[in-house]
Design an enzyme around this catalytic site. Sequence first.
Site, PDB file in Angstrom:
ATOM      1  N   ARG A  75       0.837  -1.212   0.000  1.00 38.28           N
ATOM      2  CA  ARG A  75       0.000   0.000   0.000  1.00 38.28           C
ATOM      3  C   ARG A  75       0.876   1.267   0.000  1.00 38.28           C
ATOM      4  O   ARG A  75       0.556   2.245   0.667  1.00 38.28           O
ATOM      5  CB  ARG A  75      -0.918   0.049   1.229  1.00 38.28           C
ATOM      6  CG  ARG A  75      -2.021  -0.961   1.231  1.00 38.28           C
ATOM      7  CD  ARG A  75      -3.035  -0.700   0.132  1.00 38.28           C
ATOM      8  NE  ARG A  75      -4.199  -1.541   0.290  1.00 38.28           N
ATOM      9  CZ  ARG A  75      -4.275  -2.818  -0.060  1.00 38.28           C
ATOM     10  NH1 ARG A  75      -3.233  -3.418  -0.620  1.00 38.28           N
ATOM     11  NH2 ARG A  75      -5.379  -3.502   0.121  1.00 38.28           N
ATOM     12  N   SER A 103     -10.535  -0.283   3.215  1.00 43.26           N
ATOM     13  CA  SER A 103      -9.807  -0.522   4.469  1.00 43.26           C
ATOM     14  C   SER A 103      -9.340   0.811   5.036  1.00 43.26           C
ATOM     15  O   SER A 103      -8.718   1.601   4.312  1.00 43.26           O
ATOM     16  CB  SER A 103      -8.578  -1.390   4.219  1.00 43.26           C
ATOM     17  OG  SER A 103      -8.951  -2.658   3.756  1.00 43.26           O
ATOM     18  N   GLU A 108      -4.926   4.284   6.438  1.00 43.18           N
ATOM     19  CA  GLU A 108      -4.529   3.970   5.063  1.00 43.18           C
ATOM     20  C   GLU A 108      -4.911   5.065   4.064  1.00 43.18           C
ATOM     21  O   GLU A 108      -4.140   5.352   3.141  1.00 43.18           O
ATOM     22  CB  GLU A 108      -5.159   2.620   4.695  1.00 43.18           C
ATOM     23  CG  GLU A 108      -4.423   1.851   3.647  1.00 43.18           C
ATOM     24  CD  GLU A 108      -5.161   1.900   2.349  1.00 43.18           C
ATOM     25  OE1 GLU A 108      -4.509   1.912   1.322  1.00 43.18           O
ATOM     26  OE2 GLU A 108      -6.412   1.954   2.364  1.00 43.18           O
TER      27      GLU A 108
HETATM   28  N1  EPU Z   1     -11.028 -10.411  10.122  1.00 43.84           N
HETATM   29  C1  EPU Z   1     -11.737 -10.479  11.302  1.00 43.84           C
HETATM   30  N2  EPU Z   1     -12.705  -9.555  11.517  1.00 43.84           N
HETATM   31  C2  EPU Z   1     -13.014  -8.598  10.625  1.00 43.84           C
HETATM   32  C3  EPU Z   1     -12.280  -8.510   9.425  1.00 43.84           C
HETATM   33  C4  EPU Z   1     -11.288  -9.427   9.192  1.00 43.84           C
HETATM   34  O1  EPU Z   1     -11.498 -11.336  12.141  1.00 43.84           O
HETATM   35  O2  EPU Z   1     -13.926  -7.813  10.910  1.00 43.84           O
HETATM   36  C5  EPU Z   1     -10.003 -11.422   9.837  1.00 43.84           C
HETATM   37  C6  EPU Z   1     -10.463 -12.373   8.728  1.00 43.84           C
HETATM   38  O3  EPU Z   1     -11.245 -13.415   9.243  1.00 43.84           O
HETATM   39  C7  EPU Z   1      -9.164 -12.856   8.146  1.00 43.84           C
HETATM   40  C8  EPU Z   1      -8.248 -11.650   8.298  1.00 43.84           C
HETATM   41  O4  EPU Z   1      -8.835 -10.823   9.314  1.00 43.84           O
HETATM   42  O5  EPU Z   1      -8.626 -13.905   8.934  1.00 43.84           O
HETATM   43  C9  EPU Z   1      -8.072 -10.870   7.010  1.00 43.84           C
HETATM   44  O6  EPU Z   1      -9.353 -10.392   6.561  1.00 43.84           O
HETATM   45  P1  EPU Z   1      -9.698 -10.182   5.007  1.00 43.84           P
HETATM   46  O7  EPU Z   1      -9.342 -11.424   4.255  1.00 43.84           O
HETATM   47  O8  EPU Z   1     -11.085  -9.698   4.935  1.00 43.84           O
HETATM   48  O9  EPU Z   1      -8.694  -9.094   4.511  1.00 43.84           O
HETATM   49  P2  EPU Z   1      -8.078  -7.785   5.211  1.00 43.84           P
HETATM   50  O10 EPU Z   1      -6.676  -8.103   5.631  1.00 43.84           O
HETATM   51  O11 EPU Z   1      -9.007  -7.265   6.230  1.00 43.84           O
HETATM   52  C10 EPU Z   1      -6.959  -6.877   3.033  1.00 43.84           C
HETATM   53  C11 EPU Z   1      -6.906  -5.585   2.286  1.00 43.84           C
HETATM   54  C12 EPU Z   1      -8.181  -5.400   1.473  1.00 43.84           C
HETATM   55  C13 EPU Z   1      -8.301  -6.556   0.506  1.00 43.84           C
HETATM   56  C14 EPU Z   1      -8.317  -7.867   1.291  1.00 43.84           C
HETATM   57  C15 EPU Z   1      -8.287  -9.073   0.394  1.00 43.84           C
HETATM   58  C16 EPU Z   1      -5.481  -4.087   3.558  1.00 43.84           C
HETATM   59  C17 EPU Z   1      -5.421  -2.863   4.415  1.00 43.84           C
HETATM   60  N3  EPU Z   1      -6.715  -4.472   3.190  1.00 43.84           N
HETATM   61  O12 EPU Z   1      -8.033  -6.773   3.971  1.00 43.84           O
HETATM   62  O13 EPU Z   1      -8.065  -4.190   0.742  1.00 43.84           O
HETATM   63  O14 EPU Z   1      -9.475  -6.470  -0.276  1.00 43.84           O
HETATM   64  O15 EPU Z   1      -7.142  -7.952   2.133  1.00 43.84           O
HETATM   65  O16 EPU Z   1      -7.020  -9.195  -0.172  1.00 43.84           O
HETATM   66  O17 EPU Z   1      -4.453  -4.634   3.213  1.00 43.84           O
HETATM   67  C18 EPU Z   1      -8.541  -1.855   0.749  1.00 43.84           C
HETATM   68  O18 EPU Z   1      -7.329  -1.672   0.743  1.00 43.84           O
HETATM   69  O19 EPU Z   1      -9.362  -0.907   0.743  1.00 43.84           O
HETATM   70  C19 EPU Z   1      -9.047  -3.230   0.808  1.00 43.84           C
HETATM   71  C20 EPU Z   1     -10.357  -3.506   0.904  1.00 43.84           C
END
Ligand code: EPU
Length: 359
Positions: A182, A259, A355
């Site tokens: 990012r 995010s 972010e």
């Molecule tokens: N999780 C929770 N609770 C929540 C949200 C997430 O426990 O409310 C846990 C999930 O169960 C999982 C882990 O956290 O084990 C990761 O969650 P998720 O796969 O939803 O992805 P993220 O890390 O929250 C990142 C990116 C997203 C992108 C997704 C998929 C960042 C800051 N965000 O989110 O990007 O779509 O991975 O690759 O890196 C964005 O940048 O705007 C964005 C949406």
Amino acid sequence: MTWDWKTGLRGGELPDFIERNVDLAARTTLALPGRAAFLATIRSTAQLLQLAQLTQRTGGDPPRRFVLGAGSNLVLTGDFDGLVLQMAIAGRQLVGEDAESWHVRAGAGENWHQLVNWTLAQGWPGLENLSLIPGTVGAAPVQNIGAYGLEVAERILSLDVCDTLTGEISRLTPADCRFGYRDSLFKQQGWHLEGRRAIVSVTFRLPKVWRALTAYADLATEIDRQGVRHPDARQIASAVIAVRRRKLPDPAAVPNAGSFFHNPVVSAALAQALAERYPTLPRYPQADGAVKLAAGWLIEQSGWKGRNLGRVGMYEKQALVLVNRGGAHGAEVIALADAVRAAVRERFGVELTPEPVFL
Ligand code: EPU
């Protein structure tokens, strides 16, 4: 003709692509209030040159500038007493190929998701994991958009950027852009905020020998659910779209900026200590030995998932997304972000960093 950025144009008309006192709320996906003193809608590099010449003729300090795409990663904290460059340069075409890849160029103002769809329809895979990300082509490299196991930097061949004070255009390689998670040069050097350089087009390198990237947990589960054994690029795009629609709010219905925090990267020792206390802690080991944690998980465990403060809240289906419940101001966003950061710091000793860009 004298141009004065404080009072507007004296002794002449504004060029027709510049407006004064423009409401920015509708040009951003968080829908926070804020106005720009000036806004130039940039449809060509010739207009950037015209703007540079206009500024040079005035002498004195140029106005503050801010380069805007679709405003999907932006927190307006109030009015902006400067010039917003709304990048609306259109166009997308195949500009070349080599043994490994198709080279596809798109204008900064093209809608990101439409570009992904178009490349897939042409039979050029490679961007499917980045389906449905809001925003424009020109904004994609600024924060190196990433999702479901792919970052856009991996598909970039070059970028054309315009120096907004001289109108000069130069071509940057991915190495010049210093991409990170990012992150890019455009954020590191404040180029984006200072508006000194505007990305005018991006050239992508789309692989001729394509390999499906399906390791990301949510994506793998969705592909299984759809009963597909060997998904093609369009099937991966459909699965990504399904996962995103399930978890992430549509900005048109619930204003948000995706995010709201980076996933924090911590030392292996801290990750290990936390995992001993919290066995379900998601951990993503990095190449350098550090460990990326899931900010959404940390926020949920800190009690903020689905919780509001003022007219903003952390989304009930994805705690990492801050949403505007209606009529919120930038100050409310800052207050909620501070409260969430404090809660995560207190409980886990981990610092979250926002972010989006704050203007
Ligand atoms: N999780 C929770 N609770 C929540 C949200 C997430 O426990 O409310 C846990 C999930 O169960 C999982 C882990 O956290 O084990 C990761 O969650 P998720 O796969 O939803 O992805 P993220 O890390 O929250 C990142 C990116 C997203 C992108 C997704 C998929 C960042 C800051 N965000 O989110 O990007 O779509 O991975 O690759 O890196 C964005 O940048 O705007 C964005 C949406």
